[in-house]
Design a protein around this motif. Structure first.
Motif, PDB file in Angstrom:
ATOM      1  N   ARG A  67       0.855  -1.179   0.000  1.00 35.89           N
ATOM      2  CA  ARG A  67       0.000   0.000   0.000  1.00 35.89           C
ATOM      3  C   ARG A  67       0.896   1.236   0.000  1.00 35.89           C
ATOM      4  O   ARG A  67       1.978   1.218   0.605  1.00 35.89           O
ATOM      5  N   GLU A  68       0.425   2.276  -0.652  1.00 38.23           N
ATOM      6  CA  GLU A  68       1.250   3.468  -0.818  1.00 38.23           C
ATOM      7  C   GLU A  68       1.662   4.053   0.525  1.00 38.23           C
ATOM      8  O   GLU A  68       0.824   4.320   1.394  1.00 38.23           O
ATOM      9  N   LEU A  69       2.957   4.251   0.675  1.00 39.89           N
ATOM     10  CA  LEU A  69       3.558   4.887   1.848  1.00 39.89           C
ATOM     11  C   LEU A  69       3.210   4.192   3.160  1.00 39.89           C
ATOM     12  O   LEU A  69       3.108   4.829   4.209  1.00 39.89           O
ATOM     13  N   GLU A  70       3.026   2.861   3.091  1.00 40.10           N
ATOM     14  CA  GLU A  70       2.833   2.066   4.296  1.00 40.10           C
ATOM     15  C   GLU A  70       3.942   1.011   4.371  1.00 40.10           C
ATOM     16  O   GLU A  70       4.450   0.563   3.341  1.00 40.10           O
ATOM     17  N   PRO A  71       4.319   0.607   5.590  1.00 39.31           N
ATOM     18  CA  PRO A  71       5.385  -0.393   5.706  1.00 39.31           C
ATOM     19  C   PRO A  71       5.045  -1.674   4.950  1.00 39.31           C
ATOM     20  O   PRO A  71       3.872  -2.056   4.843  1.00 39.31           O
ATOM     21  N   LEU A  72       6.064  -2.318   4.437  1.00 40.73           N
ATOM     22  CA  LEU A  72       5.854  -3.551   3.691  1.00 40.73           C
ATOM     23  C   LEU A  72       5.641  -4.727   4.633  1.00 40.73           C
ATOM     24  O   LEU A  72       6.238  -4.798   5.716  1.00 40.73           O
ATOM     25  N   ASP A  73       4.797  -5.645   4.206  1.00 42.57           N
ATOM     26  CA  ASP A  73       4.569  -6.875   4.957  1.00 42.57           C
ATOM     27  C   ASP A  73       5.643  -7.876   4.546  1.00 42.57           C
ATOM     28  O   ASP A  73       5.386  -8.854   3.842  1.00 42.57           O
ATOM     29  N   TRP A  74       6.865  -7.606   4.965  1.00 44.54           N
ATOM     30  CA  TRP A  74       8.027  -8.397   4.553  1.00 44.54           C
ATOM     31  C   TRP A  74       8.442  -9.315   5.694  1.00 44.54           C
ATOM     32  O   TRP A  74       8.797  -8.856   6.782  1.00 44.54           O
ATOM     33  N   THR A  75       8.386 -10.610   5.461  1.00 45.02           N
ATOM     34  CA  THR A  75       8.703 -11.572   6.512  1.00 45.02           C
ATOM     35  C   THR A  75      10.012 -12.306   6.264  1.00 45.02           C
ATOM     36  O   THR A  75      10.457 -13.081   7.110  1.00 45.02           O
ATOM     37  N   GLY A  76      10.610 -12.089   5.104  1.00 43.74           N
ATOM     38  CA  GLY A  76      11.864 -12.767   4.792  1.00 43.74           C
ATOM     39  C   GLY A  76      13.045 -12.089   5.440  1.00 43.74           C
ATOM     40  O   GLY A  76      12.909 -11.065   6.132  1.00 43.74           O
ATOM     41  N   PRO A  77      14.234 -12.643   5.240  1.00 42.25           N
ATOM     42  CA  PRO A  77      15.447 -11.998   5.752  1.00 42.25           C
ATOM     43  C   PRO A  77      15.688 -10.683   5.029  1.00 42.25           C
ATOM     44  O   PRO A  77      15.109 -10.441   3.964  1.00 42.25           O
ATOM     45  N   PRO A  78      16.509  -9.815   5.575  1.00 44.85           N
ATOM     46  CA  PRO A  78      16.793  -8.558   4.883  1.00 44.85           C
ATOM     47  C   PRO A  78      17.312  -8.823   3.469  1.00 44.85           C
ATOM     48  O   PRO A  78      18.137  -9.718   3.268  1.00 44.85           O
ATOM     49  N   PRO A  79      16.831  -8.077   2.486  1.00 44.59           N
ATOM     50  CA  PRO A  79      17.281  -8.291   1.108  1.00 44.59           C
ATOM     51  C   PRO A  79      18.702  -7.780   0.907  1.00 44.59           C
ATOM     52  O   PRO A  79      19.193  -6.940   1.665  1.00 44.59           O
ATOM     53  N   GLU A  80      19.342  -8.293  -0.134  1.00 44.05           N
ATOM     54  CA  GLU A  80      20.668  -7.791  -0.472  1.00 44.05           C
ATOM     55  C   GLU A  80      20.566  -6.386  -1.054  1.00 44.05           C
ATOM     56  O   GLU A  80      21.421  -5.543  -0.799  1.00 44.05           O
ATOM     57  N   LEU A  81      19.498  -6.131  -1.826  1.00 40.35           N
ATOM     58  CA  LEU A  81      19.297  -4.838  -2.477  1.00 40.35           C
ATOM     59  C   LEU A  81      17.851  -4.401  -2.306  1.00 40.35           C
ATOM     60  O   LEU A  81      16.930  -5.225  -2.439  1.00 40.35           O
ATOM     61  N   ALA A  82      17.636  -3.126  -2.016  1.00 44.04           N
ATOM     62  CA  ALA A  82      16.289  -2.551  -2.001  1.00 44.04           C
ATOM     63  C   ALA A  82      16.317  -1.244  -2.782  1.00 44.04           C
ATOM     64  O   ALA A  82      17.242  -0.444  -2.636  1.00 44.04           O
ATOM     65  N   VAL A  83      15.299  -1.061  -3.646  1.00 38.67           N
ATOM     66  CA  VAL A  83      15.260   0.103  -4.532  1.00 38.67           C
ATOM     67  C   VAL A  83      13.927   0.821  -4.347  1.00 38.67           C
ATOM     68  O   VAL A  83      12.858   0.199  -4.401  1.00 38.67           O
ATOM     69  N   ASP A  84      13.992   2.126  -4.146  1.00 36.39           N
ATOM     70  CA  ASP A  84      12.785   2.946  -4.060  1.00 36.39           C
ATOM     71  C   ASP A  84      12.463   3.507  -5.437  1.00 36.39           C
ATOM     72  O   ASP A  84      13.075   4.477  -5.882  1.00 36.39           O
ATOM     73  N   LEU A  85      11.492   2.894  -6.123  1.00 35.65           N
ATOM     74  CA  LEU A  85      10.991   3.425  -7.390  1.00 35.65           C
ATOM     75  C   LEU A  85       9.683   4.168  -7.170  1.00 35.65           C
ATOM     76  O   LEU A  85       8.877   4.306  -8.085  1.00 35.65           O
ATOM     77  N   HIS A  86       9.479   4.641  -5.947  1.00 39.93           N
ATOM     78  CA  HIS A  86       8.215   5.287  -5.610  1.00 39.93           C
ATOM     79  C   HIS A  86       8.301   6.796  -5.618  1.00 39.93           C
ATOM     80  O   HIS A  86       7.482   7.472  -6.240  1.00 39.93           O
ATOM     81  N   GLY A  87       9.279   7.346  -4.919  1.00 39.63           N
ATOM     82  CA  GLY A  87       9.307   8.795  -4.770  1.00 39.63           C
ATOM     83  C   GLY A  87      10.699   9.331  -4.518  1.00 39.63           C
ATOM     84  O   GLY A  87      11.702   8.620  -4.606  1.00 39.63           O
ATOM     85  N   LYS A  88      10.737  10.614  -4.156  1.00 40.74           N
ATOM     86  CA  LYS A  88      12.025  11.316  -4.058  1.00 40.74           C
ATOM     87  C   LYS A  88      12.438  11.624  -2.632  1.00 40.74           C
ATOM     88  O   LYS A  88      13.505  12.204  -2.411  1.00 40.74           O
ATOM     89  N   GLY A  89      11.610  11.287  -1.651  1.00 43.94           N
ATOM     90  CA  GLY A  89      11.916  11.737  -0.301  1.00 43.94           C
ATOM     91  C   GLY A  89      11.831  10.652   0.751  1.00 43.94           C
ATOM     92  O   GLY A  89      11.534   9.483   0.468  1.00 43.94           O
ATOM     93  N   PRO A  90      12.088  11.041   1.997  1.00 45.26           N
ATOM     94  CA  PRO A  90      12.171  10.078   3.096  1.00 45.26           C
ATOM     95  C   PRO A  90      10.892   9.267   3.324  1.00 45.26           C
ATOM     96  O   PRO A  90      10.974   8.136   3.806  1.00 45.26           O
ATOM     97  N   ALA A  91       9.731   9.792   2.978  1.00 47.77           N
ATOM     98  CA  ALA A  91       8.484   9.068   3.245  1.00 47.77           C
ATOM     99  C   ALA A  91       8.471   7.703   2.580  1.00 47.77           C
ATOM    100  O   ALA A  91       7.966   6.728   3.145  1.00 47.77           O
ATOM    101  N   SER A  92       9.016   7.621   1.364  1.00 48.66           N
ATOM    102  CA  SER A  92       9.108   6.318   0.706  1.00 48.66           C
ATOM    103  C   SER A  92      10.471   5.671   0.942  1.00 48.66           C
ATOM    104  O   SER A  92      10.567   4.436   1.009  1.00 48.66           O
ATOM    105  N   HIS A  93      11.510   6.468   1.075  1.00 49.72           N
ATOM    106  CA  HIS A  93      12.847   5.908   1.304  1.00 49.72           C
ATOM    107  C   HIS A  93      12.874   5.048   2.576  1.00 49.72           C
ATOM    108  O   HIS A  93      13.518   3.994   2.616  1.00 49.72           O
ATOM    109  N   VAL A  94      12.161   5.509   3.600  1.00 45.76           N
ATOM    110  CA  VAL A  94      12.215   4.802   4.883  1.00 45.76           C
ATOM    111  C   VAL A  94      11.583   3.415   4.771  1.00 45.76           C
ATOM    112  O   VAL A  94      11.962   2.487   5.493  1.00 45.76           O
ATOM    113  N   ILE A  95      10.631   3.253   3.842  1.00 43.08           N
ATOM    114  CA  ILE A  95       9.956   1.957   3.692  1.00 43.08           C
ATOM    115  C   ILE A  95      10.942   0.893   3.231  1.00 43.08           C
ATOM    116  O   ILE A  95      10.961  -0.227   3.752  1.00 43.08           O
ATOM    117  N   VAL A  96      11.769   1.223   2.242  1.00 39.97           N
ATOM    118  CA  VAL A  96      12.785   0.259   1.788  1.00 39.97           C
ATOM    119  C   VAL A  96      13.967   0.217   2.758  1.00 39.97           C
ATOM    120  O   VAL A  96      14.566  -0.840   2.970  1.00 39.97           O
TER     121      VAL A  96
END
Length: 326
Positions: A67-96
């Protein structure tokens, strides 16, 4: 060593839970990420509604409902790479960032170093540049193709009229769409009016104004995959600046796209002879406006008909679809 997910493969998580047009304009960047990390399991976090279409992107291994600008329901181990293709600022950056990846790719903002965001950059080129600069890989902005859905299209060869848009400022008047539909039908084309469930009444009114029967109305009667299949098999598509215009680009179908508040230099189709853009604006309009944008209002029925007639003189297949079967 990168952190691993399924079957020991390192994982890359990409965030883009936005609209249909956003998903499709992000496809070239997703392909570039895949090229940069070919051995990774690529997980695309996007909306549940778009998940069926997201699975048509050959670069994607798994779709994570988000969901937009909500934490991800991620249950796996931390990923090797995470990419923010959502926006330009901390609101989306913090999610990844909260996934604690080994590598994090975002545009530059306080606390998040990365490539610079340019407001006047085309949406496709913007995300390609983020990946190219951040991961050191070539990114082709024309790599927009989408696999054709496995579902059979409700029909093939239709002249698709798509009158809807998320906001009134980007909706060309219904009576003008009806005039275009009437012209196409008069030239012998099988005209269908598409849209989501909320646009069924609009589509029905346009069909009635155009003198078309109920069978012409597909709005509210197709799943997202069926709509994609209709566009993939369409003779021509006419729409506003909305997601269906990007589907026409993804399937290389002849299209006429009507722009108003937003410049096509930011959101328009790729420069191909079978995509025609009509625009009389200066880019100062409000894409979320509640009234018809003046620039969009300046587009006449005659202009649209002239553009369509020109496209329909191309070879019957219009462009050269090269989307793979999915």
């Amino acid at each position: 060593m990168g952190r691993s997910g399924h079957c020991g493969r390192p994982v890359a998580v990409v965030l883009r839970p936005l609209g249909l047009g956003d998903l499709l304009t992000g496809v070239p960047a997703l392909r570039a990420i895949r090229a940069a990390v070919p051995d990774h399991r690529l997980v695309l976090a996007t909306t549940a509604a778009l998940a069926p279409l997201a699975r048509l992107i050959d670069a994607v291994d798994e779709v994570l409902p988000a969901r937009e600008l909500e934490p991800l329901d991620w249950t796996g181990p931390p990923p090797e790479l995470a990419v923010d293709l959502h926006g330009k600022g901390p609101a989306s950056h913090v999610i990844v960032g909260d996934l604690a990846p080994d590598r994090l790719l975002t545009f530059d903002s306080p606390g998040y170093p990365g490539p610079t965001w340019y407001a006047d950059e085309h949406e496709v080129h913007r995300w390609c540049r983020l990946v190219a600069e951040g991961l050191g890989v070539a990114a082709d902005p024309d790599a927009l193709d989408l696999a054709v859905p496995a579902v059979p299209p409700p029909l093939a060869g239709a002249a698709v009229v798509h009158p809807g848009a998320a906001h009134p400022g980007r909706r060309w008047p219904a009576d003008r769409f009806a005039a275009v539909a009437r012209h196409l039908a008069g030239r012998g084309h099988d005209v269908r009016i598409t849209g989501g469930p909320a646009e069924a009444a609009l589509a029905a009114s346009i069909a009635e104004l155009a003198g078309l029967g109920e069978e012409a109305v597909l709005a509210g009667r197709t799943s997202s995959l069926e709509l994609a299949a209709v566009i993939a098999a369409a003779r021509v598509v006419v729409s506003g600046d909305t997601g269906v215009a990007h589907l026409a680009s993804a399937y290389r179908r002849p299209s006429v796209v009507l722009f108003g508040p937003v410049s096509p230099a930011l959101w328009g189709p790729p420069p191909r002879p079978w995509h025609i853009v009509l625009w009389h604006g200066d880019g100062t309009g409000d894409p979320w406006g509640t009234e018809l944008d003046p620039a969009l209002a300046r587009i006449t029925v005659d202009e649209v008909i002239t553009a369509l007639d020109g496209l329909l003189h191309l070879a019957p297949s219009g462009g050269s679809p090269r989307a793979c079967e999915g």
